[in-house]
Write an enzyme that holds these catalytic residues in place. Structure first.
Site, mmCIF file in Angstrom:
data_model
loop_
_atom_site.group_PDB
_atom_site.id
_atom_site.type_symbol
_atom_site.label_atom_id
_atom_site.label_comp_id
_atom_site.label_asym_id
_atom_site.label_seq_id
_atom_site.Cartn_x
_atom_site.Cartn_y
_atom_site.Cartn_z
ATOM 1 N N GLU A 135 -22.949 6.924 -9.237
ATOM 2 C CA GLU A 135 -24.057 7.117 -8.302
ATOM 3 C C GLU A 135 -25.217 6.176 -8.614
ATOM 4 O O GLU A 135 -26.340 6.616 -8.882
ATOM 5 C CB GLU A 135 -24.529 8.575 -8.360
ATOM 6 C CG GLU A 135 -23.445 9.589 -8.031
ATOM 7 C CD GLU A 135 -23.852 11.011 -8.394
ATOM 8 O OE1 GLU A 135 -25.024 11.203 -8.792
ATOM 9 O OE2 GLU A 135 -23.018 11.920 -8.287
ATOM 10 N N CYS A 154 -59.283 8.799 -3.506
ATOM 11 C CA CYS A 154 -60.478 9.268 -4.210
ATOM 12 C C CYS A 154 -60.141 9.983 -5.516
ATOM 13 O O CYS A 154 -61.009 10.634 -6.107
ATOM 14 C CB CYS A 154 -61.282 10.195 -3.301
ATOM 15 S SG CYS A 154 -61.971 9.366 -1.864
#
Length: 473
Positions: free
Chosen positions: A313, A417
């Site tokens: 995988e 922020c």
């Protein structure tokens, strides 16, 4: 059942075997005392690739006036070299031809990438309903037969959906999952996922997934037999970014023990899934260990007799090096120590704020333990992509990590922020870049865009991707 292949194996002999087969130069191979040259993976970009990427970047940013453009016109963007993905698949097929790759869709679910991989004969590792649907939507012939639903802990509705779509291969690591499969997808083929020693991996998975041999043999196999389920083989994953590949050896050794138990109980296991975590830079070593362990515990005679196949995988192996991220400098704040660029001084002279960060396409810094290298793309209306790449190649080829070129030191921050949104606390750049200039990050195709967020409302959606193909004539 007697496991003659590993019974009473002396620990010293095992260690000698591992040392002999893996702790050697990636450029050599020693067999029966004879040393020969082996394949060396080239992970550097070719000059053709550099030229194609530079042209693509130039054509895009030349249309952007950051002072007058529309909102989001100056957003960060990717350039993807499909040729690099083709190279990755070719290298896999040359070095591990006996292992069929199932690309980990979670790594980068870009549809163009999935289509390219499919055309190259790569199958797919999906972990959710949406990933399954994405692969099925691409128009791939018999796509359902090319998917493994490789999530050991699945939602009931997702299991039903897999059954409806004839996705008939999955993984389990606990008895409770067997009850769900017996109820919602009784004809599904099952791989039992074993726990591995991934203590040396950067991204560890065994804290969350995998059962030990005792649980597999004493609990899962008997319950699967009782429920009439199809146990089809074994799966494991040694984690990503591992440096000690002996864990692969041990996992394949454990898998053979479990295969023998399955056979003794009347099951007909046909598949061994060796998982992912492979990186191109260390592939000569990791693949060598895979081949050595498969030859030892799954020799040709045993595998052919029982019709056993091998799959893996890989995710980052296929796509990491194919993507370049281009970001825009939206703000700069000079620090009191600004102007001091003594190479021995580790204090940044200024803070740069770019329009991408750890909540966006650079989330790999937080969640995938990556430290992507940043370069100057533009400064004073000049393009430096090729120059920066050639300098980088020169440093890599000379094995020289101490770049003596004078530079400018910055800290680099994302646009949100949040104070956590730090891309680099100290980056040494070749130019004294300003607001309106562009930077670029190399090798950011894995676990980047797939995990970006819309935090602070700063993302406009899917990041634009430009495509080139350095493999075309």
């Amino acid at each position: 059942m007697k496991h003659t292949i590993i019974e009473n194996e002396p620990e010293i002999k095992l260690q000698n075997d591992l040392n002999h087969h893996i702790e050697i130069s990636p450029n050599t191979k020693t067999t029966n005392g004879t040393t020969t040259t082996t394949t060396t993976l080239n992970v550097n970009k070719t000059l053709k690739a550099i030229d194609l990427i530079e042209t693509s970047i130039k054509n895009h940013i030349s249309t952007i006036d950051h002072e007058n453009c529309l909102p989001n016109d100056e957003d960060s963007f990717f350039v993807c070299d499909l040729g690099e993905i083709i190279n990755s698949v070719n290298q896999w097929q040359q070095i591990l031809p006996m292992v069929q790759p199932y690309y980990a869709v979670k790594c980068n679910s870009n549809p163009q990438i999935l289509t390219t991989l499919s055309e190259l004969g790569v199958n797919f590792d999906c972990a959710s309903k949406n990933e399954i649907d994405l692969v099925l939507s691409l128009g791939i012939h018999q796509a359902h037969e090319r998917i493994i639903y490789a999530n050991p802990c699945k939602t009931n509705s997702f299991i039903r959906h897999a059954a409806d779509e004839n996705v008939n291969l999955t993984t389990v690591d606990n008895v409770h999952e067997l009850y769900k499969l017996a109820k919602f997808h009784p004809h599904c083929k099952i791989l039992i996922r074993l726990i591995t020693d991934d203590s040396t991996a950067q991204c560890q998975l065994s804290t969350k997934f995998g059962c030990d041999l005792n649980t597999a043999i004493g609990e899962i196999l008997p319950k699967a037999k009782e429920l009439g389920l199809q146990v089809h083989g074994v799966a494991f994953h040694v984690g990503s970014g591992a440096k000690d590949f002996s864990s692969i050896y041990q996992a394949i050794k454990d898998s053979r023990i479990l295969f023998d138990e399955m056979l003794s109980m009347g099951f007909t296991p046909k598949l061994l899934d060796i998982g992912g975590g492979f990186e191109r830079e260390t592939f000569p070593q990791s693949s060598q260990m895979v081949k050595f362990a498969l030859e030892k515990f799954f020799p040709i005679e045993f595998s052919q007799l029982n019709e056993i196949k091998f799959i893996a995988e890989p995710g980052r192996f296929m796509v990491a090096n194919a993507f370049t991220l281009i970001t825009h400098i939206i703000a700069r704040r000079d620090l009191p120590t600004g102007g001091n660029n003594n190479n021995n001084d580790m204090t940044p002279s200024a803070m740069l704020y770019i329009n991408d960060g750890v909540y966006g396409n650079l989330n790999c810094i937080l969640f995938d333990h990556q430290t992507p290298k940043v370069y100057v793309l533009t400064n004073e209306n000049q393009l430096f992509y090729k120059q920066e790449m050639m300098r980088s190649l020169s440093v890599n080829n000379n094995n020289n990590n101490n770049n003596k070129t004078d530079g400018f030191k910055f800290s680099i921050w994302g646009p949100t922020c949040d104070g956590l949104d730090c891309v680099s606390s100290l980056a040494k750049l070749s130019k004294n870049v300003q607001v309106g200039d562009w930077l670029f990050f190399e090798n950011v195709g894995a676990y980047t865009s797939c995990a970006s967020t819309k935090f602070n409302g700063l993302s406009s959606g899917e990041t634009k991707t430009l495509y080139v193909n350095s493999n075309e004539e």
